[in-house]
Each structure stands twice: as structure tokens, then as C-alpha cells.
Design an enzyme around this catalytic site. Structure first.
Site, PDB file in Angstrom:
ATOM      1  N   SER A 188       0.836  -1.200   0.000  1.00 62.37           N
ATOM      2  CA  SER A 188       0.000   0.000   0.000  1.00 62.37           C
ATOM      3  C   SER A 188       0.866   1.243   0.000  1.00 62.37           C
ATOM      4  CB  SER A 188      -0.884   0.024   1.256  1.00 62.37           C
ATOM      5  OG  SER A 188      -1.479   1.307   1.422  1.00 62.37           O
ATOM      6  N   TYR A 231      -2.189  -0.624  11.060  1.00 63.96           N
ATOM      7  CA  TYR A 231      -2.286  -1.061   9.654  1.00 63.96           C
ATOM      8  C   TYR A 231      -1.048  -0.712   8.842  1.00 63.96           C
ATOM      9  CZ  TYR A 231      -4.020  -0.754   4.808  1.00 63.96           C
ATOM     10  OH  TYR A 231      -4.176  -0.862   3.443  1.00 63.96           O
ATOM     11  N   LYS A 277       1.619  -2.997   6.175  1.00 65.31           N
ATOM     12  CA  LYS A 277       1.824  -2.784   4.742  1.00 65.31           C
ATOM     13  C   LYS A 277       3.298  -2.503   4.433  1.00 65.31           C
ATOM     14  CE  LYS A 277      -2.242  -3.683   3.275  1.00 65.31           C
ATOM     15  NZ  LYS A 277      -2.469  -4.859   2.392  1.00 65.31           N
TER      16      LYS A 277
HETATM   17  C1  RM4 Z   1      -4.923   2.163   2.000  1.00 62.38           C
HETATM   18  C2  RM4 Z   1      -4.854   3.674   2.132  1.00 62.38           C
HETATM   19  C3  RM4 Z   1      -6.221   4.251   1.856  1.00 62.38           C
HETATM   20  C4  RM4 Z   1      -7.265   3.595   2.761  1.00 62.38           C
HETATM   21  C5  RM4 Z   1      -7.175   2.081   2.651  1.00 62.38           C
HETATM   22  C6  RM4 Z   1      -8.103   1.377   3.602  1.00 62.38           C
HETATM   23  O1  RM4 Z   1      -3.687   1.587   2.288  1.00 62.38           O
HETATM   24  O2  RM4 Z   1      -4.471   3.994   3.445  1.00 62.38           O
HETATM   25  O3  RM4 Z   1      -6.218   5.661   2.042  1.00 62.38           O
HETATM   26  O4  RM4 Z   1      -8.555   4.039   2.351  1.00 62.38           O
HETATM   27  O5  RM4 Z   1      -5.862   1.660   2.928  1.00 62.38           O
END
Ligand code: RM4
Length: 260
Positions: free
Chosen positions: A150, A163, A167
Site C-alpha cells: 500500500s 495497519y 503494509k
Molecule cells: C490504503 C490507504 C487508503 C485507505 C485504505 C483502507 O492503504 O491507506 O487511504 O482508504 O488503505
């Protein structure tokens, strides 16, 4: 066809980015094994999300199986690969995609929220990658592993303290696996999606101010769609990326570079 007669395994493949990866792979000629965990999504009409993605793949003339399992448990990856080989005879590509992002403040985050996010996003990626790589090594014909990291591997989120480290870990896992698995002809890369509209962030983006803020920060002027990511996964999985390993590809509409 970029994935003609390849066998592609997709974790978290019934919804969101994983569903798009499964469909894009089938459109490029692959048979697909879909991992999923829970199937209560009825946004695809009467059929469940799993039934509908399997049906869409079969309608393309390709084969599909769906295997339920929580990737956080090591045996899930082992079972998923075994079921895939039973069904299709081999594994060529792994899309290690399954992930969760339960937005939560840092200071009062329960251990369960943190630990579950790490278990699914990082431990899950490790276990499934290990299971697929062992099968690919046994096959002796190389393979491709593409993990869904991500933009959040590179930048933070105040409600994502649990989170974003996962990633970043997935990104690093692919770098190290590229070294460990290169001798077997197995390539390991990651995609780094920006803000892609899926059910992962539907609640977060239901805040219209938040959505508008994200959209205006993106140079291409729109949130990403799951297929925007899937097309990049197909490229990294295909022979067009035959000399690409240990790399990561931002798929974010320019969000990461946009300071001002
Ligand atoms: C992604 C990023 C986005 C979020 C998603 C859930 O890595 O952070 O902005 O909407 O995750």
C-alpha cells in the site's frame, strides 16, 4: 493474453481489489483459485460474492475454485495451495492480497484490533507466500508472487497505526523473498495502491468531507478503482515483467508525490 493457461491464486479474492485481480487474471487467460474468509456480502445480487466471482470467471471460459480460510492461520495457505494443485495441477502466480483495515484511534486501540490486523495482513502474507513458493520450487519452473502492499507502507495514517506497519512489512517481505527465491526463478514484487474505493474503506469514505479531501489531493482527480490495481498486478505477474523482482509499484493517481 498475458496469463494464458497460467494458474493464479488470489487471497481475499471475492471482493474489492482481490476480486478485480481474479477477474483480470481470467480475462488474460488464467484459471483462478480464490481464497475468501466469510461470504455474507450480498451486494452481488442473490448470489454471494464468492458464487458470483466464480460464475464470472467460468463465463469467460476459465476454471475457478473458491477455498475458504483465514490467511492468518498458517495451515490456510498450505491448504489453499494443495487444493489449487489438486484442481489445476500447478501454481504459477500468487496474488497475496487479503487484508483488513479497521480504522481505529491509537491511544485506546484494543490489543485484539492490533493483533488481528497484524495476523491477517502480515502473518497471512508470510504464510501464503511461503506455501506458494514451496510449491513453485517443487515445480521447478519459477513463478511470480505479487503482494498487495500500500501507499501506507510509505506514509502514515493517524487512524491506521496498526495497519501501516503491516503494509510496510508486506513491502519488505517481497524485497527479502525476491532475494531468497530468485535462485528458483520466482519473482516477488508488490503493488502499492493509494486510496481505492472498496468496502475496506467504505465507512471511512462515507464521510463526504474526507472523501472530498482525498479526491482533491490526488493529481488524477479521482479515487482509484480496483481494476486500476488489478491491471498492474497482471503486468507484474506476466512475462512482460520477467526481469522485475524486489520492486514495488505505486498505483495511487499521484497521491504519494503530491505535497503541493
Ligand atoms: C490504503 C490507504 C487508503 C485507505 C485504505 C483502507 O492503504 O491507506 O487511504 O482508504 O488503505
Amino acid at each position: 493474453m498475458l496469463l494464458e493457461n497460467k494458474v493464479v491464486v488470489v487471497t481475499g479474492g471475492s471482493r474489492g481489489i482481490g476480486r478485480a485481480i481474479a477477474l483480470a487474471s481470467a480475462r488474460e487467460g488464467a484459471d483462478v483459485a480464490i481464497n475468501y474468509w466469510g461470504d455474507n456480502d450480498r451486494s452481488y445480487g442473490k448470489a454471494s460474492a464468492v458464487e458470483s466471482i466464480v460464475g464470472e470467471i467460468e463465463a469467460l471460459g476459465r476454471r475457478a475454485i473458491a477455498v475458504e480460510g483465514n490467511v492468518a492461520e498458517r495451515d490456510t495457505g498450505i491448504e489453499l495451495i494443495a487444493r489449487t494443485v489438486d484442481a489445476f495441477g500447478h501454481v504459477d502466480v500468487l496474488s497475496s492480497n487479503a487484508g483488513i483495515c479497521p480504522f481505529h484511534a491509537f491511544l485506546d486501540m484494543p490489543a485484539s484490533v492490533y493483533e488481528t490486523t497484524v495476523a491477517v495482513n502480515l502473518n497471512g502474507a508470510f504464510y501464503v507466500t511461503q506455501a506458494a513458493a514451496n510449491q513453485m520450487k517443487t515445480q521447478g519452473t519459477g513463478g511470480a508472487i505479487v503482494a498487495t502492499s500500500s501507499i501506507s507502507a510509505l506514509v502514515g495514517g493517524g487512524m491506521q497505526t496498526h495497519y501501516t506497519p503491516t503494509k510496510a512489512g508486506v513491502h519488505s517481505l517481497m524485497q527479502s523473498c525476491a532475494i531468497a527465491l530468485g535462485p528458483y526463478g520466482i519473482r516477488c514484487n508488490s503493488v502499492m495502491p493509494g486510496t481505492i474505493a472498496t468496502d475496506l474503506n467504505a465507512d471511512d469514505l462515507s464521510d463526504t468531507d474526507k472523501r472530498a479531501y482525498m479526491e482533491q489531493r490526488i493529481p488524477l482527480g479521482r479515487l482509484g478503482e480496483p481494476d486500476d490495481v488489478a491491471q498492474c498486478v497482471v503486468f507484474l505477474a506476466s512475462d512482460r515483467a520477467r526481469y522485475v523482482t524486489g520492486a514495488s509499484l505505486l498505483v495511487d493517481g499521484g497521491l504519494f508525490v503530491n505535497l503541493q
